[in-house]
Design a protein around this motif. Structure first.
Motif: not given
Length: 395
Positions: A90-112
């Motif tokens: 996600r560098g094009d968004q100014g987001i360096r995951e794991g170093f200057q921003a948290p890692i984006q979740n690839d799994t949704p939160v289960a509803p229940d």
């Protein structure tokens, strides 16, 4: 509304964790960490800085010499690959995951959400799953807001940006990842950097998978490496180890030979407690790391309140390094340095009974004897000898 919710009442100090805080305390701004400053601060950047970062892409010609040949840089950079894939997506968004921003979740939160009747049992389960995914240590503590960065960094212009995190997080799961001992023994070298890179790639995988597990249970979980907050205070509060003169966490299982990652969550979990055993008292009489530092970036003497250096947190009494001196040496070598880790008397294989005995001495009133026994500890392994070992193992 302030973030995070459900944090415990703020304390001036946390004596059990060995954390001493004064009225001058300020949360740290990640824009001022030395690696981020290397991109925007003219007082840190130099002719070596560009070559340092380029060497991780094999764009700079590797230095000649044992430990700095093409195969050494090749292994180091390959070890970083998984971490690099995550941090750059996600560098094009100014987001360096794991170093200057948290890692984006690839799994949704289960509803229940799963009903958790026993947080202590849930904590044991999380630790078991962390081990299953490959973490070597796991501790759990409260989300102490003092150790969150005041802001994250937009890597497009290295300006400050607000945290984009869920509300209601109240717990931090801290994970430890062991670095390969024989590679650590070759510091300083580009080859040794493979030990660092491998664990960053490992921890990226582990925190993402463990966070996905928690999200599948119906709870928020944000995977994090160097971003979002200072992991060392969380590791100490989670009972994984103690802070040392070399700026590292000393653990009874691996000494300082670890990288740490973390997960912010609202999953109901029982928290661990700090476990001071005597590392501070040993470091009070040991200066092996400070003596071995080529640029004298590590402190002698007792802990002092930091903050005079822009890359040091203000209002915390601890041992604090000179970040500019340290990074300048890294940049000139075109690789990371951890001589202070290599020479640390706690850097041992604790599966061996003799080293477990030494640890008992070091953490007791016989610490001076333990220090004398460690006089020749930490001898450097020649990188060529490491390659020779790998060749012998293939026969």
């Amino acid at each position: 509304m302030s973030w995070p919710q459900n944090t415990p009442p703020r304390q001036d100090s946390d004596a059990a964790a060995g954390i001493e805080i004064s009225d001058n305390f300020e949360r740290f701004t990640q824009r001022n960490d030395i690696f981020t400053r290397a991109f925007w601060d003219p007082s840190v950047t130099s002719k070596h800085t560009a070559k340092f970062f380029a060497s991780y892409r094999m764009e700079a010609a590797p230095r000649r010499g044992d430990g700095f040949a093409q195969r050494d840089f090749a292994l180091r950079n390959a070890a970083w690959l998984v971490s690099d894939v995550i941090s750059n997506r996600r560098g094009d968004q100014g987001i360096r995951e794991g170093f200057q921003a948290p890692i984006q979740n690839d799994t949704p939160v289960a509803p229940d959400p799963l009903e958790v009747e026993d947080p202590a049992r849930m904590s044991a389960e999380v630790k078991r799953i962390a081990e299953f995914f490959g973490a070597d240590l796991c501790g759990i503590t409260d989300l102490d807001e003092r150790w969150l960065y005041a802001s994250r960094v937009d890597t497009r212009d290295f300006s400050e940006a607000p945290h984009d995190l869920p509300e209601g997080l109240n717990t931090v799961i801290v994970l430890g990842h062991e670095m390969e001992a024989d590679l650590v023994a070759t510091y300083p070298s580009a080859l040794a950097g493979a030990a660092t890179g491998r664990e960053y790639s490992h921890e990226a995988s582990v925190v993402m998978q463990l966070a996905a597990y928690i999200r599948n249970l119906g709870y928020e979980a944000v995977p994090s490496m160097n971003d979002t907050g200072l992991v060392i205070p969380y590791a100490v509060k989670a009972g994984l180890g103690e802070y040392a003169r070399n700026q590292m966490v000393i653990t009874p299982e691996y000494g300082p030979r670890l990288r740490f990652s973390k997960i912010f969550t609202n999953l109901p979990l029982a928290h661990d407690a700090p476990k001071p055993k005597g590392v501070r008292a040993f470091c009070d009489i040991c200066t092996k790391c400070a003596e071995a530092c080529p640029v004298k970036a590590l402190p002698f003497g007792p802990p002092q309140e930091g903050g005079s250096n822009v890359s040091a947190i203000k209002g915390v009494r601890k041992w604090t390094s000179n970040a500019e001196k340290c990074f300048s040496f890294w940049a000139k070598m075109a690789s990371d340095c951890a001589i202070c880790m290599r020479v640390c008397p706690f850097n041992r294989d604790y599966e061996k009974p003799v080293n477990r005995l030494w640890l008992r001495l070091a953490l007791s009133r016989f610490r001076k004897l333990a220090l004398r026994l460690a006089e020749k500890h930490g001898t450097r392994l020649k990188p060529g000898d490491w390659w020779a070992q790998s060749q012998k193992g293939s026969k």
